[in-house]
Design a protein around this motif. Structure first.
Motif: not given
Ligand code: NOJ
Length: 546
Positions: A275-281, A315-318
């Motif tokens: 759940d923290r990964l999307p913050l990076f992208i 990934a799609a969310a960002v």
């Protein structure tokens, strides 16, 4: 086929196949036993024929190689064992002629102890401003003889080493890799300049090492935790030295630098909670981040289904795409991993055994099936050199040849990562199976002659042929869109359909499963499965259908 627009307006990295070159072990051009730039350059036609869009080259900078080059002494020169800056520039230019992009590997969390900044800090003594570029502090207890905190190194043992003058420096990895202080403006400015240095030389992107590191809790509190797992990072948000919110400001600065150039990218090596990964992208940070949950999934359909659904959605969310990774130079090769019983700790298994737990044939079948699973997914696929040959882990390397600092620092409880870094076999004969004209820096098993690339290229049923076909088919069927629909074909099956009509079915169970109705069988991981008439799929097999 869907009537979606062609892929040409899509940034290359969103759907590309990226091949990881562990340069030390790829191809040796000068016969000294170590892979190098000229060796890599000579193999560009092989990579073109494989069909990859880009190569990611592990660190090639001047380095004592205390941690395989992740200990950088000078970010602007090439390690002499690998070649020269001119050769690097020629390689980048020639790769472009083959339509292959080049991703460099940047190491911002730490330098080598041989870096001029660290040398200066050590020589200058306590109190000198040059010490501020690293985390160099007084110890605790009488005479400061205790380390400043109880932090432990990822490779085992304490994360602090004492200098002769009594102060201690932090190294979250090996003793030879002092951590930089990212609160220091000169550190930030220097890395922006390093980015520019390589961008100006035509590099298309960067893989950023330890992207979850960099920032430390300014209070330097004790962890009071059990010794952390060797080679693992606790996936905890705002841990004292992992995944801290302050990282993202740094990344946004880098992104501004990259955005000043056309069509460049950066991908994060961030071992953080899903759940923290999307913050990076997010759109102003990394373009992509490795999805390590895919690599960690084990041979279990339910886990893969969850990981795929979550990875694609996150990934799609960002507005990014997911990366899919099964292997790299830090983990046991999947051909061996998938041959071990479920739940085996593959980091310790080479020491603890039992050796007869390994089913090599099952491992290879599953690795081939996993290749189709990975290459059919939307997003970008990362392949580690030798995966396309189905190479196994060389888990039984004799202790005297081990080079990874993990072996010593773990107190010989883990052999480390050398087993995945054994030089590639190119031909069935020669002193190092075509790797070079001399002996290789790590010994290759005798039976690797049968796995050599030259022989596999001639064999339509080989793993190399499977990868070549899959990557070629992917251009038409896999990279045409980013749509993904998971199909429910039973508890032991991972299946999905793409917008193009490509359907991938993988059987992770022990019984054959029925295939859905289809027009054509495009590709099968098991060379025995053939023809449009195939109606069922055996255990550990995968197919692509249209
Ligand atoms: C991750 C790299 O992939 C690994 O090989 C290295 O040892 C650590 N980062 C430290 O740089």
């Amino acid at each position: 086929m869907s009537d979606r627009p062609p892929t040409s307006d899509v940034p290359w990295w969103r759907r590309g196949v990226v091949y990881q070159v562990y340069i030390r072990s790829f191809a040796d051009g000068d016969g000294d036993g170590t892979g190098d730039i000229e060796g890599l350059r000579s193999r560009l036609p092989y990579l073109r024929d494989l069909g990859v869009d880009a190569i990611w080259i592990n660190p090639w900078y001047r380095s004592p190689l205390a941690d395989g080059g992740y200990d950088v002494a000078d970010y602007r020169t090439i390690e002499p064992r690998y070649g020269t800056l001119e050769q690097a520039e020629r390689l980048i230019a020639e790769a472009k002629e083959h339509d292959i992009r080049v991703i460099a590997d940047l190491v911002p969390n730490h330098t080598s102890e041989q870096h001029v900044w660290f040398q200066e800090a050590v020589a200058a003594g306590p109190g000198h401003p040059s010490r501020q570029r690293y985390h160099i502090r007084d110890g605790r207890g009488p005479d400061g003889a205790e380390p400043p905190t109880d932090w432990v190194s990822v490779f085992g043992g304490p994360a602090w080493t004492r200098l002769d003058d009594g102060q201690w420096y932090l190294h979250l990895f090996a003793r030879e890799q002092p951590d930089l202080n990212w609160d220091h403006p000169e550190v930030r400015a220097e890395f922006e300049a390093v980015f520019r240095f390589w961008l100006d030389r035509g590099v298309d992107g960067f893989r950023i090492d330890v992207a979850h590191g960099l920032v430390k809790d300014p209070d330097f509190p004790d962890l009071q935790a059990e010794a952390q797992q060797i080679l693992g990072s606790p996936k905890e948000a705002n841990h004292v030295h992992w995944d801290r919110d302050g990282i993202h400001d740094i990344v946004r600065d880098w992104r501004r630098v990259l955005d000043g150039y056309d069509d460049r990218m950066m991908v994060a090596e961030a071992w953080v909670a899903p759940d923290r990964l999307p913050l990076f992208i997010r759109p102003d940070e990394y373009h992509q981040s490795f999805n390590f949950s895919f690599l960690e999934a084990g041979w279990k359909a339910q886990t893969f289904r969850t990981v795929i659904a979550e990875g694609a959605a996150a990934a799609a969310a960002v507005d990014s795409t997911s990366t899919w990774v099964l292997s790299n130079h830090d983990v046991m090769r999947e051909t061996t991993r998938y041959g071990l019983p479920a739940g085996t700790n593959w980091r310790t298994w080479p020491i603890t055994g039992p050796a007869d737990a390994l089913d090599e044939a099952a491992g290879l079948r599953r690795a081939r099936a996993a290749a189709l699973l990975l290459l059919g997914l939307p997003g970008s696929a990362y392949i580690y050199q030798g995966e396309e040959l189905g190479l196994p882990e060389v888990w039984d390397l004799p202790p005297e040849v081990l080079d990874d600092p993990v072996w010593e620092r773990s107190g010989h409880t883990q052999k480390g990562r050398d087993g995945s870094r054994v030089p590639l076999p190119w031909t069935a004969d020669g002193p190092s199976l075509g790797f070079g004209s001399g002996e290789a820096w790590l010994p290759q098993p005798d039976d690797w002659a049968a796995l050599a690339a030259a022989g596999q290229a001639e064999d339509p049923g080989s793993t190399l042929s499977l990868y070549r076909q899959a990557i070629a088919l992917r251009r038409r069927w896999g990279a045409a869109d980013e749509d993904l629909e998971l199909l429910d074909l039973g508890p032991d099956v991972v299946a999905y359909r793409r917008g193009s009509g490509l359907t991938c079915v993988v059987n992770m169970g022990t019984e054959p499963v029925d295939l859905p109705a289809h027009r054509e069988l495009l590709l099968a991981s098991d060379p025995g499965v053939a023809g449009a008439a195939a109606t069922s799929l055996g255990p550990d097999g995968a197919v692509w259908l249209s």
